[in-house]
Design a protein around this motif. Structure first.
Motif, PDB file in Angstrom:
ATOM      1  N   ARG A   1      49.050 -81.457  -5.721  1.00 30.15           N
ATOM      2  CA  ARG A   1      48.385 -80.564  -6.671  1.00 30.15           C
ATOM      3  C   ARG A   1      48.831 -80.901  -8.094  1.00 30.15           C
ATOM      4  O   ARG A   1      49.972 -81.330  -8.302  1.00 30.15           O
TER       5      ARG A   1
ATOM      6  N   ASP B   1      50.171 -72.701  -0.696  1.00 28.86           N
ATOM      7  CA  ASP B   1      49.241 -73.192  -1.707  1.00 28.86           C
ATOM      8  C   ASP B   1      48.492 -72.009  -2.335  1.00 28.86           C
ATOM      9  O   ASP B   1      48.361 -71.922  -3.557  1.00 28.86           O
ATOM     10  N   ASP B   2      48.017 -71.086  -1.504  1.00 33.43           N
ATOM     11  CA  ASP B   2      47.340 -69.892  -2.008  1.00 33.43           C
ATOM     12  C   ASP B   2      48.259 -69.090  -2.925  1.00 33.43           C
ATOM     13  O   ASP B   2      47.852 -68.617  -3.985  1.00 33.43           O
TER      14      ASP B   2
ATOM     15  N   GLU C   1      48.729 -70.702  -6.175  1.00 32.83           N
ATOM     16  CA  GLU C   1      47.500 -70.637  -6.955  1.00 32.83           C
ATOM     17  C   GLU C   1      47.314 -69.291  -7.647  1.00 32.83           C
ATOM     18  O   GLU C   1      46.580 -69.197  -8.629  1.00 32.83           O
ATOM     19  N   GLU C   2      47.991 -68.286  -7.140  1.00 30.69           N
ATOM     20  CA  GLU C   2      47.963 -66.992  -7.825  1.00 30.69           C
ATOM     21  C   GLU C   2      48.629 -67.111  -9.193  1.00 30.69           C
ATOM     22  O   GLU C   2      48.316 -66.383 -10.120  1.00 30.69           O
TER      23      GLU C   2
ATOM     24  N   THR D   1      47.133 -72.667 -12.302  1.00 33.08           N
ATOM     25  CA  THR D   1      45.759 -73.140 -12.162  1.00 33.08           C
ATOM     26  C   THR D   1      45.780 -74.637 -11.859  1.00 33.08           C
ATOM     27  O   THR D   1      46.260 -75.441 -12.658  1.00 33.08           O
ATOM     28  N   PHE D   2      45.255 -75.006 -10.707  1.00 37.59           N
ATOM     29  CA  PHE D   2      45.271 -76.403 -10.302  1.00 37.59           C
ATOM     30  C   PHE D   2      44.017 -77.125 -10.780  1.00 37.59           C
ATOM     31  O   PHE D   2      42.937 -76.536 -10.835  1.00 37.59           O
TER      32      PHE D   2
ATOM     33  N   PHE E   1      40.842 -79.028 -10.508  1.00 36.20           N
ATOM     34  CA  PHE E   1      39.897 -79.049  -9.395  1.00 36.20           C
ATOM     35  C   PHE E   1      38.508 -79.404  -9.926  1.00 36.20           C
ATOM     36  O   PHE E   1      38.131 -79.012 -11.029  1.00 36.20           O
TER      37      PHE E   1
ATOM     38  N   TYR F   1      40.496 -81.322  -5.300  1.00 34.54           N
ATOM     39  CA  TYR F   1      41.747 -81.272  -6.063  1.00 34.54           C
ATOM     40  C   TYR F   1      41.991 -82.647  -6.665  1.00 34.54           C
ATOM     41  O   TYR F   1      41.972 -83.659  -5.960  1.00 34.54           O
TER      42      TYR F   1
ATOM     43  N   PRO G   1      39.861 -73.681  -4.588  1.00 37.53           N
ATOM     44  CA  PRO G   1      40.764 -72.730  -5.234  1.00 37.53           C
ATOM     45  C   PRO G   1      40.152 -71.334  -5.120  1.00 37.53           C
ATOM     46  O   PRO G   1      38.941 -71.190  -5.233  1.00 37.53           O
ATOM     47  N   ARG G   2      40.973 -70.345  -4.895  1.00 35.23           N
ATOM     48  CA  ARG G   2      40.464 -68.984  -4.739  1.00 35.23           C
ATOM     49  C   ARG G   2      39.733 -68.495  -5.971  1.00 35.23           C
ATOM     50  O   ARG G   2      38.931 -67.586  -5.911  1.00 35.23           O
ATOM     51  N   ARG G   3      40.068 -69.095  -7.093  1.00 36.20           N
ATOM     52  CA  ARG G   3      39.452 -68.608  -8.337  1.00 36.20           C
ATOM     53  C   ARG G   3      38.087 -69.225  -8.602  1.00 36.20           C
ATOM     54  O   ARG G   3      37.444 -68.889  -9.568  1.00 36.20           O
TER      55      ARG G   3
END
Lengths: 384, 172
Positions: free
Chosen positions: A64, A175-176, A179-180, A183-184, A186, A192, B118-120
């Motif tokens: 990532r 990973d989740d 991600e909170e 910001t990866f 993408f 990714y 990504p969740r976002r």
């Protein structure tokens, strides 16, 4: 297990995540006592889990990158420092059930870096790189996050034995959770984004480490690898890219990271494992049936050398340990257990020996220290 | 970083060769690896390796205008990428897209991500990706003659398509 820093947290570890996170916030800046790791055994060396007579461990990693920074090839020390800081800061808030302790790699001496490589907590690339970088890992050493390797983040989950789904579930959750906070990078089409296009998409590498001594001895291993390469699976040695297949350990992993979902990649690796297990076990049985006496003699001699040598090289150690491990799995030897042997594969590596002795040793002294360690561990194990 | 065994460029591909049960690591740059892999099938004798070494002499990458293009975001040129095998920033995937696509296709055989999102990610793009993934799973299920799974996937695809039409139009 004597992991000093985490010892106080282990109770909370099982009770509830919040408590751990509170602890972690206070402890996040402490230095991990690497020396204490020499007293413990990594999760992946437990020698348990499904198919553990052949499958040593399962590993999944995800690559990532933080969207707002250039990749590490173009990131200067200031950017890398910020990346390390951001990752380090969010570790304490991570809603994952494991405490991750951060180790600042540039502050470590060479032996300590090599020590982490030998334990598979960091790659050689991270050990040898320049600039701000680090690794966060759990006390059981089954989860690690490398910071500023080829990509900003390399998440890794390890399990003893064949445990693809467990590894995926855990790394997916981690990973989740990351991600909170972060910001990866993408892209809708390419997934990714990674520094090297060979990892783009899922950024996933699924590896299963196998112990294949019978296929090596019967020279059938070549055929096996040829067929794996044909279906685009990679074969590597114990320490990944560029390493020798020491001790008859081989890692089977995916090459494609784009165009397949993570579970499809996992299933692809999974699909070849039963056949590999079958080949290896059949080769073992055939050896046992056709030349039991010779095999038993060979293995008993290997065990004898390991228990009595006064000086021994790393290469010879790996070779002999591999024979003894086969002997235990075939029921020819019963005075040592697999986890002790797995542990010795790592403990007899150069940096581990120097950590244990708490001093730098040249090659000749390492060979003596290695022989002493083997005599000691194998003697005490048989008394258990 | 390791250097290419054939030329002096940094190696981006690491190949494990197995001969008589002995594993040998071969490190190659992208250009040399492509040649190497295309010949790998026939190439099982040391003689063909020699031949390969000779081929390498004339194998200098062509210099074209493409190589001098610079990413305005990170300042890397395509030439630098070709040399080191690493991109400079996420934007390079857009900036050098036309030249990267054949390369990506070469590496992965595909150019469309169908894994995790990504969740976002905005709802519609999440669904678009979901569709891509479901369709690829459907293809696989049909190939494997798993008709039960195929029927279930077909329903799921229908459902997602309906959702997409309800909220925003799919792009095609």
């Amino acid at each position: 297990m004597t992991f000093v820093l985490a010892a106080s947290m282990r109770q909370g570890d099982q009770v509830n995540g919040q408590q751990i996170n509170g602890q972690q916030k206070r402890n996040g800046r402490k230095t991990v006592d690497l020396d204490s790791l020499t007293q413990s055994n990594s999760e992946w060396l437990r020698g348990t889990g499904p198919e553990s007579d052949v499958v040593v461990s399962t590993r999944i990693r995800l690559a990532r990158n933080l969207a707002q920074f250039p990749f590490n090839t173009r990131a200067d020390d200031s950017a890398r420092g910020q990346i390390a800081e951001q990752v380090r800061d969010c570790l304490g808030d991570l809603p994952v059930p494991k405490v991750l302790n951060y180790v600042d790699v540039p502050s470590l001496d060479e032996i300590s870096r090599q020590f982490l490589v030998e334990r598979q907590l960091i790659s050689r690339e991270l050990a040898e790189a320049d600039g701000p970088r680090g690794v966060a890992f759990s006390s059981a050493e089954d989860v690690s996050i490398m910071v500023n390797e080829e990509d900003h983040l390399r998440l890794q989950v390890l399990r003893s034995g064949l445990a693809l789904d467990e590894c995926w579930e855990e790394i997916d959750r981690m990973d989740d959770a990351l991600e909170e906070e972060l910001t990866f990078a993408f892209h809708e089409r390419y997934g990714y984004l990674t520094a090297c296009p060979t990892n783009v998409g899922t950024g996933i590498r699924v590896s299963v480490m196998l112990h294949l001594p019978a296929l090596v001895q019967t020279r059938e291993i070549q055929k096996v690898f040829h067929s794996l390469q044909k279906i685009n699976l990679a074969v590597r040695g114990l320490y990944g890219e560029g390493s020798q297949a020491a001790g008859d350990f081989y890692q089977i992993s995916n090459q494609y990271t784009l165009g397949l979902s993570e579970t499809q990649v996992i299933d692809k690796v999974r699909s070849v494992i039963p056949r590999l297990l079958d080949y290896e076990r059949r080769a073992r049985t055939a050896m046992l049936e056709e030349k039991k006496e010779q095999l038993h003699d060979h293995i008993a001699r290997a065990s004898g050398i390991l228990r009595s040598a006064q000086t021994i090289s790393s290469e010879e150690t790996m070779h002999l340990l591999s024979s003894v491990r086969l002997g235990v799995n075939l029921g020819l030897i019963d005075d040592v257990d697999i986890s002790t042997l797995n542990e010795l594969f790592i403990m007899t590596q150069p940096a581990h020996l120097q950590k244990l002795k708490k001093t730098e040793l040249d090659s000749a002294d390492r060979n003596k220290a290695r022989a002493a360690l083997l005599r000691n561990r194998l003697a005490s194990d048989s008394q258990d | 970083m390791k250097k290419c065994r054939r030329c002096s460029k940094p190696a981006t591909l690491h190949i494990t060769e197995l001969r008589q049960g002995e594993a040998t690591e071969i490190h190659l740059c992208e250009t040399c690896a492509k040649d190497y892999l295309s010949q790998a099938e026939e190439m099982s004798t040391p003689e063909s390796e020699l031949q390969f070494d000779q081929l390498d002499e004339s194998d200098e990458p062509e210099v074209s205008g493409i190589d001098d293009r610079v990413c305005p975001n990170c300042g890397i040129t395509f030439r630098e990428f070709r040399t080191q095998g690493r991109l400079g920033c996420p934007h390079d995937y857009v900036e050098f897209e036309t030249d990267l696509i054949p390369l990506i296709e070469n590496i992965h055989g595909e150019t469309q991500h169908c894994g995790k999102l990504p969740r976002r990610a905005p709802d519609s793009s999440r669904r678009q990706h979901q569709l891509i993934r479901l369709r690829s799973e459907l293809k696989l299920a049909v190939e494997e003659e798993d008709y039960e799974a195929a029927a279930r996937l077909r329903d799921e695809i229908q459902e997602v398509e309906n959702q997409l039409q309800g909220h925003d139009k799919p792009e095609e």
